[in-house]
Design a protein around this motif. Sequence first.
Motif, PDB file in Angstrom:
ATOM      1  N   THR A  75       0.806  -1.224   0.000  1.00 31.93           N
ATOM      2  CA  THR A  75       0.000   0.000   0.000  1.00 31.93           C
ATOM      3  C   THR A  75       0.840   1.274   0.000  1.00 31.93           C
ATOM      4  OG1 THR A  75      -0.129   0.215   2.418  1.00 31.93           O
ATOM      5  CG2 THR A  75      -1.747  -1.233   1.338  1.00 31.93           C
ATOM      6  N   GLY A  76       2.135   1.146   0.306  1.00 33.03           N
ATOM      7  CA  GLY A  76       2.990   2.332   0.409  1.00 33.03           C
ATOM      8  C   GLY A  76       2.738   3.122   1.671  1.00 33.03           C
ATOM      9  N   THR A  77       1.947   2.582   2.604  1.00 36.49           N
ATOM     10  CA  THR A  77       1.531   3.328   3.785  1.00 36.49           C
ATOM     11  C   THR A  77       1.653   2.468   5.032  1.00 36.49           C
ATOM     12  OG1 THR A  77      -0.806   2.664   3.618  1.00 36.49           O
ATOM     13  CG2 THR A  77      -0.124   4.609   2.359  1.00 36.49           C
ATOM     14  N   TRP A  78       1.186   3.024   6.154  1.00 36.95           N
ATOM     15  CA  TRP A  78       1.206   2.343   7.435  1.00 36.95           C
ATOM     16  C   TRP A  78      -0.189   2.398   8.058  1.00 36.95           C
ATOM     17  CZ3 TRP A  78       4.359   6.243   5.770  1.00 36.95           C
ATOM     18  CH2 TRP A  78       5.708   5.930   5.530  1.00 36.95           C
ATOM     19  N   TRP A  79      -0.381   1.659   9.120  1.00 35.06           N
ATOM     20  CA  TRP A  79      -1.615   1.754   9.919  1.00 35.06           C
ATOM     21  C   TRP A  79      -1.469   2.998  10.783  1.00 35.06           C
ATOM     22  CZ3 TRP A  79      -3.073  -0.605  15.100  1.00 35.06           C
ATOM     23  CH2 TRP A  79      -4.462  -0.675  15.241  1.00 35.06           C
ATOM     24  N   HIS A  80      -1.990   4.116  10.284  1.00 33.47           N
ATOM     25  CA  HIS A  80      -1.670   5.426  10.848  1.00 33.47           C
ATOM     26  C   HIS A  80      -2.900   6.329  10.765  1.00 33.47           C
ATOM     27  CE1 HIS A  80       0.194   9.470  10.991  1.00 33.47           C
ATOM     28  NE2 HIS A  80       1.198   8.894  11.633  1.00 33.47           N
ATOM     29  N   ARG A  81      -2.986   7.269  11.667  1.00 32.67           N
ATOM     30  CA  ARG A  81      -4.153   8.173  11.742  1.00 32.67           C
ATOM     31  C   ARG A  81      -4.385   8.977  10.475  1.00 32.67           C
ATOM     32  NH1 ARG A  81      -0.436  11.363  15.751  1.00 32.67           N
ATOM     33  NH2 ARG A  81       0.624  12.772  14.291  1.00 32.67           N
ATOM     34  N   CYS A  82      -3.374   9.095   9.632  1.00 35.86           N
ATOM     35  CA  CYS A  82      -3.521   9.868   8.393  1.00 35.86           C
ATOM     36  C   CYS A  82      -4.342   9.118   7.348  1.00 35.86           C
ATOM     37  CB  CYS A  82      -2.135  10.191   7.836  1.00 35.86           C
ATOM     38  SG  CYS A  82      -2.134  11.256   6.380  1.00 35.86           S
ATOM     39  N   PRO A 134      12.123   2.475   1.050  1.00 36.93           N
ATOM     40  CA  PRO A 134      12.670   2.521   2.414  1.00 36.93           C
ATOM     41  C   PRO A 134      11.559   2.509   3.459  1.00 36.93           C
ATOM     42  CG  PRO A 134      13.799   4.095   1.001  1.00 36.93           C
ATOM     43  CD  PRO A 134      12.623   3.588   0.219  1.00 36.93           C
ATOM     44  N   ALA A 135      11.873   1.970   4.629  1.00 31.68           N
ATOM     45  CA  ALA A 135      10.862   1.771   5.662  1.00 31.68           C
ATOM     46  C   ALA A 135      10.248   3.076   6.150  1.00 31.68           C
ATOM     47  CB  ALA A 135      11.484   1.017   6.840  1.00 31.68           C
ATOM     48  N   GLY A 136      10.988   4.190   6.070  1.00 25.55           N
ATOM     49  CA  GLY A 136      10.491   5.453   6.609  1.00 25.55           C
ATOM     50  C   GLY A 136       9.818   6.364   5.603  1.00 25.55           C
ATOM     51  N   ASN A 174      12.254  22.994  16.649  1.00 23.61           N
ATOM     52  CA  ASN A 174      11.538  21.821  16.160  1.00 23.61           C
ATOM     53  C   ASN A 174      10.253  22.353  15.533  1.00 23.61           C
ATOM     54  OD1 ASN A 174       9.908  19.599  15.748  1.00 23.61           O
ATOM     55  ND2 ASN A 174      10.301  18.675  17.752  1.00 23.61           N
ATOM     56  N   PRO A 175      10.122  22.299  14.212  1.00 18.13           N
ATOM     57  CA  PRO A 175       8.988  22.953  13.553  1.00 18.13           C
ATOM     58  C   PRO A 175       7.708  22.129  13.488  1.00 18.13           C
ATOM     59  CG  PRO A 175      10.433  22.016  11.902  1.00 18.13           C
ATOM     60  CD  PRO A 175      11.063  21.707  13.238  1.00 18.13           C
ATOM     61  N   ARG A 176       7.607  21.049  14.273  1.00 15.98           N
ATOM     62  CA  ARG A 176       6.464  20.148  14.148  1.00 15.98           C
ATOM     63  C   ARG A 176       5.254  20.672  14.945  1.00 15.98           C
ATOM     64  NH1 ARG A 176       8.480  14.338  15.608  1.00 15.98           N
ATOM     65  NH2 ARG A 176       9.266  15.489  17.399  1.00 15.98           N
ATOM     66  N   PHE A 177       4.872  21.916  14.662  1.00 14.22           N
ATOM     67  CA  PHE A 177       3.755  22.531  15.365  1.00 14.22           C
ATOM     68  C   PHE A 177       2.452  21.769  15.091  1.00 14.22           C
ATOM     69  CE2 PHE A 177       5.097  27.165  16.279  1.00 14.22           C
ATOM     70  CZ  PHE A 177       6.390  26.760  16.582  1.00 14.22           C
ATOM     71  N   GLY A 178       2.308  21.253  13.872  1.00 12.48           N
ATOM     72  CA  GLY A 178       1.089  20.545  13.486  1.00 12.48           C
ATOM     73  C   GLY A 178       1.160  19.049  13.710  1.00 12.48           C
ATOM     74  N   GLY A 179       2.181  18.569  14.428  1.00 13.92           N
ATOM     75  CA  GLY A 179       2.338  17.137  14.633  1.00 13.92           C
ATOM     76  C   GLY A 179       3.016  16.470  13.458  1.00 13.92           C
ATOM     77  N   ASP A 180       3.129  15.161  13.532  1.00 13.09           N
ATOM     78  CA  ASP A 180       3.827  14.387  12.505  1.00 13.09           C
ATOM     79  C   ASP A 180       2.882  13.931  11.404  1.00 13.09           C
ATOM     80  OD1 ASP A 180       6.416  14.452  13.433  1.00 13.09           O
ATOM     81  OD2 ASP A 180       6.213  12.634  14.649  1.00 13.09           O
ATOM     82  N   ARG A 181       3.388  13.919  10.195  1.00 13.58           N
ATOM     83  CA  ARG A 181       2.770  13.151   9.123  1.00 13.58           C
ATOM     84  C   ARG A 181       3.333  11.727   9.209  1.00 13.58           C
ATOM     85  NH1 ARG A 181       1.261  17.057   5.091  1.00 13.58           N
ATOM     86  NH2 ARG A 181       0.580  15.405   3.689  1.00 13.58           N
ATOM     87  N   PRO A 182       2.696  10.751   8.580  1.00 11.16           N
ATOM     88  CA  PRO A 182       3.152   9.370   8.702  1.00 11.16           C
ATOM     89  C   PRO A 182       4.576   9.197   8.181  1.00 11.16           C
ATOM     90  CG  PRO A 182       1.545   9.620   6.922  1.00 11.16           C
ATOM     91  CD  PRO A 182       1.539  10.892   7.681  1.00 11.16           C
ATOM     92  N   PRO A 183       5.357   8.291   8.831  1.00 13.27           N
ATOM     93  CA  PRO A 183       4.947   7.344   9.868  1.00 13.27           C
ATOM     94  C   PRO A 183       5.057   7.866  11.288  1.00 13.27           C
ATOM     95  CG  PRO A 183       7.181   6.866   9.225  1.00 13.27           C
ATOM     96  CD  PRO A 183       6.723   8.003   8.341  1.00 13.27           C
TER      97      PRO A 183
END
Length: 470
Positions: free
Chosen positions: A123-130, A276-278, A333-342
């Motif tokens: 799928t190219g993705t993960w089991w993730h909230r996105c 790649p895994a990430g 750390n510019p992750r004001f909006g949280g992380d995108r997957p993964p």
Amino acid sequence: MDILALDLGTSSVRGLVLDTGAAPRPGALARRKVRLTVDDDGTGTLDGPTYLACLAECLDELATGGHLRDVGLVAVSAQWHSVLPVDRAGEPLGPVLTWLDTRPEPLAGATGPADEAAYHRRTGTWWHRCYWSVRLPWLRERTSTPPARFIGLAEFVLGALLDAAPMSVSEASGTGLLDLNTLTWDAEACELAATGPGELPELAPDGWRGRLRPEHARRWPQLTDAAWAAPVGDGAASNVGSGAVGPGRAAVTVGTSTAVRLVQAAPAGAELPPLPAGLWRYRVDHEYVVTGAAYSSGGNLFAWAGRELRLPEGAELDAALARIAPGGGVSANPRFGGDRPPGQAPAGSGELRGLSLDTGAVDILAGLMSGICRLVATNLTELESTVDGPVEVVLGGGALAASGWWRESFAAVLAPRRVRYRPDPEIGATGAARVALGRLDEPVALRDIGRTDEVASATPSGPRGPQYPS
């Protein structure tokens, strides 16, 4: 034949007219800001009917200006990951959940894929909230009426305008439920999402074209005979629009958010390139895939800093930034909006470090921009592991068009790679046109489109319906 290119973005909806070579026609641009509802709990939603009204205003403006008279093809760039539950009549049961919404989480007792690596390859993705594998069960628990179907923002908008609106394989890949090789809904991903094929959009075949419904053809008669191409995910369209197609050239795009991506040929059924895994992987269309990483922060950080830090503007800001070395500023750390997957960091994960009594607002802005440059550099190295040697980098996007210092910082942080800049603020729309024309890897001459301002919409842009409880 002219091409009408639509960009269904997060902060605005835009329409521009291109000539047969996919170059923008001067002045043939309409934009409307849209209001994204955000909250500290991670909410990031759009109102579907309001969004549709803003798009209609853009079409009205272009029609009034005489720009639609020679349009024969409509191309669409649309945001990935959005989801909207609808009833049997296709009416929304709540707002559109965008990529920025970090609230969805697996239900209590739910488990993920049996083989995470195999799931990621398929799928190219993960089991993730996105992705819809987590979002659909979460939404079911928060809608008072059981959803009949789930669609994306593009399918809602185009479904209201066209005779049919199947989901493109590009948009479907952004749901996380598509098998990238077979181009069918993945059985395990659908099981995780607790959904069946009847609740998901029909997938558009290769070469699909739609037409305006008669009632809309009466409103925009110039588009009566125009063919509408299947939408392209905004990140894929941006790569194509910036000329970053092929294993030797990556694109770094900064709009509302930021992404680094590489497009490679991978026809349906053929062996896919290493992943790649990430990094995630989605579809451009039936012939190409796009691999990369994305971050929730970009131009939205620039806007936040301008609003909250009382920064100077224009030439005064440029002069203040020029006193700071490219890639400099405070540690941030510019992750004001949280992380995108993964990644799993929630909204509100941003940090500023090393502040002193000499630290000024411009130092903070510079640190935030430099922090994004460094996130990109890390994932660019992962991308390069899948190809032969370092890649050339093409910078693009509206946020970079507004800041020469940011462009210089990317060049400094990504050195010694060759870094170039594509000064086209509408690379997503022009990229979607090139995909619709089947000319992904052909160079397109760029010209100034004359204006990039946004006109305030006459349509109220606040929430119009019920919101999902957190």
